[in-house]
Enzyme design. Structure first.
Site, PDB file in Angstrom:
ATOM      1  N   ARG A 192      41.695  36.137  44.861  1.00 44.83           N
ATOM      2  CA  ARG A 192      41.220  37.357  44.176  1.00 44.83           C
ATOM      3  C   ARG A 192      39.734  37.619  44.407  1.00 44.83           C
ATOM      4  O   ARG A 192      39.018  38.072  43.518  1.00 44.83           O
ATOM      5  CB  ARG A 192      41.501  37.302  42.668  1.00 44.83           C
ATOM      6  CG  ARG A 192      42.935  37.098  42.301  1.00 44.83           C
ATOM      7  CD  ARG A 192      43.847  38.237  42.758  1.00 44.83           C
ATOM      8  NE  ARG A 192      45.220  37.879  42.475  1.00 44.83           N
ATOM      9  CZ  ARG A 192      46.030  37.297  43.370  1.00 44.83           C
ATOM     10  NH1 ARG A 192      45.619  37.062  44.599  1.00 44.83           N
ATOM     11  NH2 ARG A 192      47.264  36.983  43.034  1.00 44.83           N
ATOM     12  N   SER A 213      46.452  40.857  35.139  1.00 49.05           N
ATOM     13  CA  SER A 213      46.024  39.544  34.642  1.00 49.05           C
ATOM     14  C   SER A 213      44.542  39.583  34.298  1.00 49.05           C
ATOM     15  O   SER A 213      43.721  39.943  35.141  1.00 49.05           O
ATOM     16  CB  SER A 213      46.242  38.472  35.713  1.00 49.05           C
ATOM     17  OG  SER A 213      47.612  38.365  35.984  1.00 49.05           O
ATOM     18  N   GLU A 238      39.447  37.604  35.872  1.00 52.24           N
ATOM     19  CA  GLU A 238      39.784  38.314  37.111  1.00 52.24           C
ATOM     20  C   GLU A 238      39.316  39.767  36.983  1.00 52.24           C
ATOM     21  O   GLU A 238      38.863  40.375  37.949  1.00 52.24           O
ATOM     22  CB  GLU A 238      41.305  38.261  37.328  1.00 52.24           C
ATOM     23  CG  GLU A 238      41.757  38.930  38.614  1.00 52.24           C
ATOM     24  CD  GLU A 238      43.227  38.656  38.927  1.00 52.24           C
ATOM     25  OE1 GLU A 238      43.728  37.542  38.627  1.00 52.24           O
ATOM     26  OE2 GLU A 238      43.876  39.571  39.457  1.00 52.24           O
TER      27      GLU A 238
END
Ligand SMILES: Cc1cc2nc3c(=O)[nH]c(=O)nc-3n(C[C@H](O)[C@H](O)[C@H](O)COP(=O)(O)OP(=O)(O)OC[C@H]3O[C@@H](n4cnc5c(N)ncnc54)[C@H](O)[C@@H]3O)c2cc1C
EC number: 1.3.1.98
Length: 286
Positions: free
Chosen positions: A162, A210, A280
């Site tokens: 990510r 998320s 994130e």
């Protein structure tokens, strides 16, 4: 045409639909418009940030004193030449995948349902079900800080979980090299991916997906759930009952509600499980 608006509420520009406003906001559709906007802001000495579809960001409730450049409408085109596909940054990832599946080109199906733009997804190295967008990427066309447009090959970019070294560039388009496959089986695969998401994630609610990255040898959702935090609310922000790593806006959450809940979850998981979760979601102007 007026390209730059002043004092704009941001909730219509990102998925959380929470607080925040920007002193200036621009939504360029072409590289020429984008360059003009960047020149304008440079002359004025104004700071800026870019967002794509806004599916992985949270702005604070405070006024963002700079310029927000929304790239969701930029370069909305896809070009195909045999199994090579070049896709503009503003194209929604799901449109790209619908296109490649219909064209009998495989490699991106597992990413179906990630609600980002292609540009934002490259920067984030978006991934799902064992595939990351960088897996099939050949080149990325970027606008550098000097105002020059150039291409970076896959080898020149570092991709991690990510994250990518594209931070600091503006992604204009991305080139993918895909494998030939049967369009019908690809259609089935993307439908299956979509139903897996519907089953496990609160896709109907406003969220950023998320909130936390996956910690080593564990799952953020499992840790949060085992701390008994599912359903916990601050204001109208709630730890989703369906998936504990999603914090949803039930309708009227402020960014402060969401932010405080993120911090509370992070602190609780750390004190109860000894695992320091990393966000994130990109927190902006906090
Ligand atoms: C319901 C839901 C499910 C999700 N599921 C997943 C999932 O399975 N896997 C996953 O990885 N993510 C998932 N996400 C998160 C999100 O969709 C991805 O991170 C997506 O790739 C972000 O793209 P975006 O265009 O929305 O980027 P934004 O949220 O707009 O921006 C994210 C970051 O990218 C930068 N950025 C955006 N566009 C550009 C550009 N053109 N050039 C340079 N920088 C840019 C921004 O500055 C920011 O730092 C989910 C989100 C939601 C709401």
């Amino acid at each position: 045409m007026k390209l730059i608006s002043e004092n704009v509420f941001l909730k219509d520009y990102y998925f959380y639909r929470a607080g925040g406003a920007a002193r200036y906001l621009a939504c360029p559709k072409t590289i020429q418009e984008l360059s003009g906007i960047l020149e304008w802001r440079q002359k004025k000495g104004i700071s800026y940030i870019v967002i794509g579809a806004g599916s992985n960001v949270l702005f604070s409730d405070d006024l963002f004193e700079g310029l927000v450049i929304v790239l969701e409408g930029l370069n909305r085109w896809i070009i195909r030449s045999s199994n090579r596909v070049i896709c503009g940054a503003g194209v929604p990832l799901h449109s790209l995948i619908e296109f490649t599946a219909l064209s009998g080109l495989a490699g991106l199906e597992n990413l179906y349902g990630i609600p980002g733009s292609t540009g934002g997804s490259c920067l984030m190295n978006a991934g799902a079900f064992g595939t990351e967008i960088s897996d099939n990427l050949e080149k990325v066309e970027v606008l550098g800080s000097e105002g020059k447009v150039f291409k970076l090959s896959r080898e020149e970019i570092e991709f991690g979980y990510r994250k990518s070294s594209l931070d600091g560039y503006i992604v204009l388009s991305a080139e993918f090299l895909l494998k030939y496959a049967d369009p019908l089986s690809l259609r089935k695969k993307i439908d299956l991916t979509a139903s897996k998401r519907d089953e496990k994630q609160p896709v109907e609610s406003c969220s950023c997906g998320s909130v936390f990255k996956r910690p080593e040898n564990n799952y953020a959702g499992t840790l949060i759930e085992s701390c008994g935090l599912k359903g916990l609310r601050i204001g109208d922000a709630e730890v989703s009952e369906k998936h504990a790593n999603f914090i949803i806006n039930r309708g009227n959450a402020t960014s402060s509600d969401i932010y405080r809940l993120i911090k509370y979850v992070k602190d609780t998981v750390y004190s109860q499980k000894g695992v320091l979760l990393e966000e994130e979601v990109k927190l902006i102007n906090f």
